[in-house]
Write an enzyme that holds these catalytic residues in place. Structure first.
Site, short mmCIF file in Angstrom:
data_model
loop_
_atom_site.label_atom_id
_atom_site.label_comp_id
_atom_site.label_asym_id
_atom_site.label_seq_id
_atom_site.Cartn_x
_atom_site.Cartn_y
_atom_site.Cartn_z
CG HIS A 34 -1.03 1.44 7.13
ND1 HIS A 34 -0.16 0.98 8.10
CD2 HIS A 34 -0.29 2.24 6.33
CE1 HIS A 34 1.04 1.49 7.90
NE2 HIS A 34 0.99 2.26 6.83
CD GLU A 35 -1.31 2.53 2.50
OE1 GLU A 35 -0.82 3.67 2.36
OE2 GLU A 35 -0.65 1.57 2.94
CG HIS B 219 0.05 6.83 5.25
ND1 HIS B 219 1.13 7.37 5.91
CD2 HIS B 219 0.34 5.52 5.08
CE1 HIS B 219 2.03 6.40 6.14
NE2 HIS B 219 1.57 5.27 5.66
N GLY C 170 0.85 -1.18 0.00
CA GLY C 170 0.00 0.00 0.00
C GLY C 170 0.88 1.23 0.00
CB CYS D 119 4.75 2.35 7.66
SG CYS D 119 4.35 3.79 6.68
CG LEU D 120 6.77 0.95 1.77
CD1 LEU D 120 6.34 1.26 0.34
CD2 LEU D 120 7.89 -0.10 1.75
CD GLN E 19 3.37 5.76 2.66
OE1 GLN E 19 2.39 5.22 2.14
NE2 GLN E 19 4.32 5.08 3.28
NI NI Z 1 2.40 3.35 5.71
#
Ligand code: NI
Length: 184
Positions: A137-138, A141, A46, A95-96, A51
């Site tokens: 989660h997204e 963000h 995701g 998370c990236l 991000q």
């Molecule tokens: Ni994330």
């Protein structure tokens, strides 16, 4: 397609509420393509626009690399909202934007999701299990929220050092990063 650098913990953009997408123009179409490419290169499942350093309400999800989700179609979420939710389940998340930090997070098990598709039609979707978790989660963000915000004070203490290293850019990833100290 371009591989975009991923913003990391400490950057203000990850704490801002995004602005809604108004229409689907070429820039949005290109952004979605670049986001899928960037996510795939980083082995993510995701990715949300903040991000990749953009303040718009758009996220992409692709679980098809996971055995149990092989046949799942990728999702593009435009201006998404969680309308309703049921149940609670705890699972480990990462998370990236927060490389190498993983922790258990409690989230609803099922959600009713509302978003817009590429024709700007409103879509209503029920999601459950892992897919629901990734969507939440997204969407977090897009509202300036990170999974670490849900952790207990004790766990937050344990990861504090890791977070400080990320802030300083002292972290190694196989995908390009944007770091706080370069942009502050
Ligand atoms: Ni994330």
């Amino acid at each position: 397609m371009r591989q975009l650098a991923i913003t990391t913990y400490g950057m203000h953009i990850l704490r801002k509420k995004t602005k809604p997408v108004k229409d689907i123009d070429d820039s949005v179409i290109n952004l979605v393509r670049d986001m899928f490419y960037t996510m795939d290169k980083a082995s993510g499942i995701g990715l949300a626009a903040p991000q990749v350093n953009l303040e718009v309400s758009l996220a992409v999800i692709d679980l098809s690399g996971i055995e149990e989700h092989k046949g799942d179609k990728p999702l593009v979420l435009i201006n998404p909202e969680v309308i309703d939710s049921h149940g609670l389940v705890t699972m480990e998340e990462g998370c990236l934007s927060i490389p190498d930090v993983r922790a258990e997070v409690e989230r609803p098990e099922e959600i009713h999701l509302r978003f817009y598709d590429f024709d700007m039609n409103e879509v209503d979707l029920e999601l459950k299990g892992f897919k629901a978790r990734v969507a939440m989660h997204e969407i977090d963000h897009l509202n300036g929220k990170l999974f670490i915000d849900y952790l207990s004070e004790d766990i937050k203490k344990l990861i504090k050092k890791d977070l400080q290293l990320i802030k300083k850019g002292k972290v190694e990833t196989d995908y390009p990063l944007l770091i706080h100290s370069e942009t502050a």
